[in-house]
Design an enzyme around this catalytic site. Structure first.
Site, PDB file in Angstrom:
ATOM      1  N   SER A   1       0.849  -1.196   0.000  1.00 50.05           N
ATOM      2  CA  SER A   1       0.000   0.000   0.000  1.00 50.05           C
ATOM      3  C   SER A   1       0.878   1.236   0.000  1.00 50.05           C
ATOM      4  O   SER A   1       2.098   1.167   0.219  1.00 50.05           O
ATOM      5  CB  SER A   1      -0.927   0.013   1.224  1.00 50.05           C
ATOM      6  OG  SER A   1      -0.174   0.102   2.422  1.00 50.05           O
TER       7      SER A   1
ATOM      8  N   SER B   1      11.497  10.065   7.606  1.00 48.49           N
ATOM      9  CA  SER B   1      10.445  11.074   7.720  1.00 48.49           C
ATOM     10  C   SER B   1      11.080  12.411   8.072  1.00 48.49           C
ATOM     11  O   SER B   1      12.054  12.453   8.842  1.00 48.49           O
ATOM     12  CB  SER B   1       9.436  10.700   8.806  1.00 48.49           C
ATOM     13  OG  SER B   1       8.539  11.767   9.056  1.00 48.49           O
TER      14      SER B   1
ATOM     15  N   TYR C   1       7.304   8.824  17.401  1.00 46.27           N
ATOM     16  CA  TYR C   1       7.581   8.583  15.981  1.00 46.27           C
ATOM     17  C   TYR C   1       8.870   9.290  15.561  1.00 46.27           C
ATOM     18  O   TYR C   1       9.719   8.708  14.876  1.00 46.27           O
ATOM     19  CB  TYR C   1       6.393   9.082  15.161  1.00 46.27           C
ATOM     20  CG  TYR C   1       6.505   8.883  13.675  1.00 46.27           C
ATOM     21  CD1 TYR C   1       6.188   7.661  13.092  1.00 46.27           C
ATOM     22  CD2 TYR C   1       6.901   9.920  12.840  1.00 46.27           C
ATOM     23  CE1 TYR C   1       6.269   7.479  11.717  1.00 46.27           C
ATOM     24  CE2 TYR C   1       6.991   9.751  11.466  1.00 46.27           C
ATOM     25  CZ  TYR C   1       6.672   8.539  10.910  1.00 46.27           C
ATOM     26  OH  TYR C   1       6.747   8.368   9.550  1.00 46.27           O
TER      27      TYR C   1
END
Length: 246
Positions: free
Chosen positions: A15, A134, A147
């Site tokens: 995905s 990220s 995170y």
């Protein structure tokens, strides 16, 4: 084509950015292996692309080890490893529990490291590893402490792995997306909530919109390709200018 006769293993390829990358790798001649946790989306992606699909949760080191062994057995050695699987979650500092912290780090940092470690004996010299990081590893976003810490650790780990693998000519690089249109931010949200989230996220991107999974995937393909043969140990921001211009 850039990846003719190349074996590409995408961890988290069922995905979002991983699936977009799988489609682009397939279009450029790669022999694909995909892992993921959702059996239905994994099956659908494998059928669409003619890829080998192996169900595995990157948070479970043994599952990843077994998946990589199956990939090597079926397709031969791995030329490109794209470590894309990850999980998110927001909680302000006082609300972070040990379970919340561990759930994020078990996949995003611990799982990613041991996936790379277990893949190394199966990888051909001269190959490439691309890791999804990220911009959260650098941006001080309230609620993002667990995170961000995991992705910052991932960034540090990748640079050391890149240095240690120099004798094998295996390049290691990161892509760090900014706000990106994937299913993650739409999950369990109403159309109104999705529209509001999209508007809010687009407002913080200097280029004026969210990125697409395909745009981030294209950066991964570039770093995996021979076009990036002199690039090693970088963290490439694919963020519409958030860090550079924000």
């Amino acid at each position: 084509m850039r990846f003719d006769n190349t074996c590409v293993a995408i961890l988290g390829g069922n995905s979002g950015i991983g699936l977009a990358a799988a489609r682009q790798f397939a279009a450029e001649g790669a022999r694909l292996a995909l892992t993921g946790r959702n059996p239905q989306t994994l099956h659908d992606a494998a059928e669409e692309l003619g890829a080998l699909a192996v169900r595995a949760d990157m948070g479970d080191v043994e599952q990843t080890r077994a998946a990589l062994a199956e990939i090597e057995q079926v397709l031969g050695g791995i030329d490109v490893l794209f470590v894309n699987a990850g999980v998110g979650g927001f909680a302000m500092v006082p609300e972070v529990t040990e379970t919340f912290w561990d759930d994020i780090h078990t996949v995003n940092l611990r799982g990613a490291f041991f996936a790379i470690q277990n893949a190394l004996p199966l990888m051909r010299d001269g190959g490439a590893i691309v890791i999804t990081g990220s911009i959260g590893s650098l941006a001080a976003v309230p609620g993002n402490v667990a995170y961000a810490a995991a992705k910052a650790g991932l960034r540090a780990m990748a640079r050391i792995v890149a240095k240690e693998l120099l004798p094998r000519r295996i390049r290691v690089n990161l892509i760090s997306p900014g706000p990106t249109e994937t299913e993650i931010f739409k999950r369990d949200a109403s159309p109104e909530q999705i529209a509001g989230m999209r508007e809010m996220l687009s407002a913080v991107v200097p280029i004026g919109r969210m990125g697409t999974a395909e745009e981030v995937a294209s950066a991964a393909l570039f770093l995996a390709s021979r076009e990036a043969s002199f690039i090693n140990g970088v963290d490439l921001y694919v963020d519409g200018g958030c860090l550079e211009l924000g």
